[in-house]
Design an enzyme around this catalytic site. Sequence first.
Site, mmCIF file in Angstrom:
data_model
loop_
_atom_site.group_PDB
_atom_site.id
_atom_site.type_symbol
_atom_site.label_atom_id
_atom_site.label_comp_id
_atom_site.label_asym_id
_atom_site.label_seq_id
_atom_site.Cartn_x
_atom_site.Cartn_y
_atom_site.Cartn_z
ATOM 1 C CG MET A 1 -42.999 38.780 3.509
ATOM 2 S SD MET A 1 -41.713 39.041 2.265
ATOM 3 C CE MET A 1 -42.225 37.950 0.978
ATOM 4 C CB ALA B 1 -50.538 38.638 -0.289
ATOM 5 C CG HIS C 1 -52.169 31.937 1.358
ATOM 6 N ND1 HIS C 1 -51.745 30.936 2.211
ATOM 7 C CD2 HIS C 1 -51.043 32.434 0.795
ATOM 8 C CE1 HIS C 1 -50.441 30.816 2.139
ATOM 9 N NE2 HIS C 1 -49.976 31.736 1.298
ATOM 10 C CG HIS D 1 -50.209 33.742 5.390
ATOM 11 N ND1 HIS D 1 -50.567 33.996 4.097
ATOM 12 C CD2 HIS D 1 -48.873 33.886 5.458
ATOM 13 C CE1 HIS D 1 -49.477 34.281 3.388
ATOM 14 N NE2 HIS D 1 -48.438 34.222 4.184
ATOM 15 N N GLY E 1 -44.272 28.614 8.179
ATOM 16 C CA GLY E 1 -44.817 27.546 7.337
ATOM 17 C C GLY E 1 -43.710 26.650 6.804
ATOM 18 C CD GLU E 2 -43.457 21.392 8.631
ATOM 19 O OE1 GLU E 2 -44.048 20.598 7.857
ATOM 20 O OE2 GLU E 2 -43.099 21.090 9.786
ATOM 21 C CG ASP F 1 -41.335 29.694 2.361
ATOM 22 O OD1 ASP F 1 -41.005 29.694 1.175
ATOM 23 O OD2 ASP F 1 -42.363 30.264 2.780
ATOM 24 C CB VAL G 1 -52.353 25.086 3.995
ATOM 25 C CG1 VAL G 1 -53.849 25.030 3.693
ATOM 26 C CG2 VAL G 1 -52.125 25.102 5.506
ATOM 27 C CG MET H 1 -53.089 27.254 -0.137
ATOM 28 S SD MET H 1 -54.318 27.864 0.997
ATOM 29 C CE MET H 1 -55.685 26.810 0.545
HETATM 30 O O1 PAF Z 1 -42.013 33.584 4.743
HETATM 31 C C1 PAF Z 1 -42.190 34.822 4.687
HETATM 32 O O2 PAF Z 1 -43.287 35.312 4.472
HETATM 33 C C2 PAF Z 1 -40.996 35.746 4.887
HETATM 34 O O3 PAF Z 1 -39.843 35.197 4.335
HETATM 35 C C3 PAF Z 1 -40.773 36.151 6.359
HETATM 36 C C4 PAF Z 1 -40.443 34.938 7.222
HETATM 37 C C5 PAF Z 1 -42.015 36.839 6.886
HETATM 38 C C6 PAF Z 1 -39.595 37.128 6.454
HETATM 39 O O4 PAF Z 1 -39.817 38.256 5.700
#
Ligand code: PAF
Length: 283
Positions: free
Chosen positions: A31, A33, A35, A38, A148-149, A151, A181, A189
């Site tokens: 999404m 922004a 860091h 990502h 990323g883990e 989430d 990370v 992060m």
């Molecule tokens: O983890 C995120 O940034 C968002 O939930 C994703 C997977 C890009 C879906 O919008």
Amino acid sequence: MQTATTLEMLRSFIAGLREEGGGSIALVPTMGALHEGHLTLIREARARADHVVASIFVNPRQFGANEDLDAYPRQLARDSDLLAGEGVAVLWAPAPSEVYPEGYATNVSVSGVSAGLCGADRPGHFDGVATVVLKLFNQVRPDMALFGEKDWQQLAVIRRMARDLDLTFPHVAAIYGVGIVREADGLAMSSRNAYLSPDDRQRAAALPRAMEDAAAVIADGGDAARALGNLKETLRVAGFESVDYAELRDADSLAPLESDNGNARLFVAARIGGTRLIDNRAV
Ligand code: PAF
């Protein structure tokens, strides 16, 4: 790097990658922004695939009515430079109307793993995530995708959806989770860390520390309920306003646990200075 803002552009750029001697494509949905977390995903994607497609889309369907959709940081020019510097082949950055055109009416809902934790605090959130990720998979048709883990529950929802809807052939044959990370003081992060005042940012480091302590007690066979109670109290004393949840769950099924089963993971969401932070770690 080519930047697509319409589906037509995206399809033509992806066809170009497939024609140009072929090679595999990895998708990294974000999404924005961006860091270091990502960028680690992008580097891992580059190591695993011939071409990387990154998406930046602040998905309105995964934000609740009182959440931070409008405030969510949008930094497309900066993010685009970062992605180009990491060797991304295609950036997919659609407007909301390109993803959800007039009349859009379909929702993807994954039950089971989306219940509880963030699913309880953010009704509809994982429907929004599953819906947009399924669309991204269909739009890009990558060979693999990376998430990323941090989430962890989101990753479980996406994996469940991919298995249930037979998405893993011929595309998205692999869905990789990439480790969290962390900043030097242990804070995971997150784009939302930018909301924290300098004071709250310092206090926020209590979260990973308290989780490490609780995990050590539970791994040693200590009382999990008491360890989680102590964790909540530690966060309160450190200046967190509230703890949405602090739970022990099975890392794969996400079933709640009362003690370590050898595959246990600790999940916490807590609020400081109005910002909701989430973290998880193995026990
Ligand atoms: O983890 C995120 O940034 C968002 O939930 C994703 C997977 C890009 C879906 O919008």
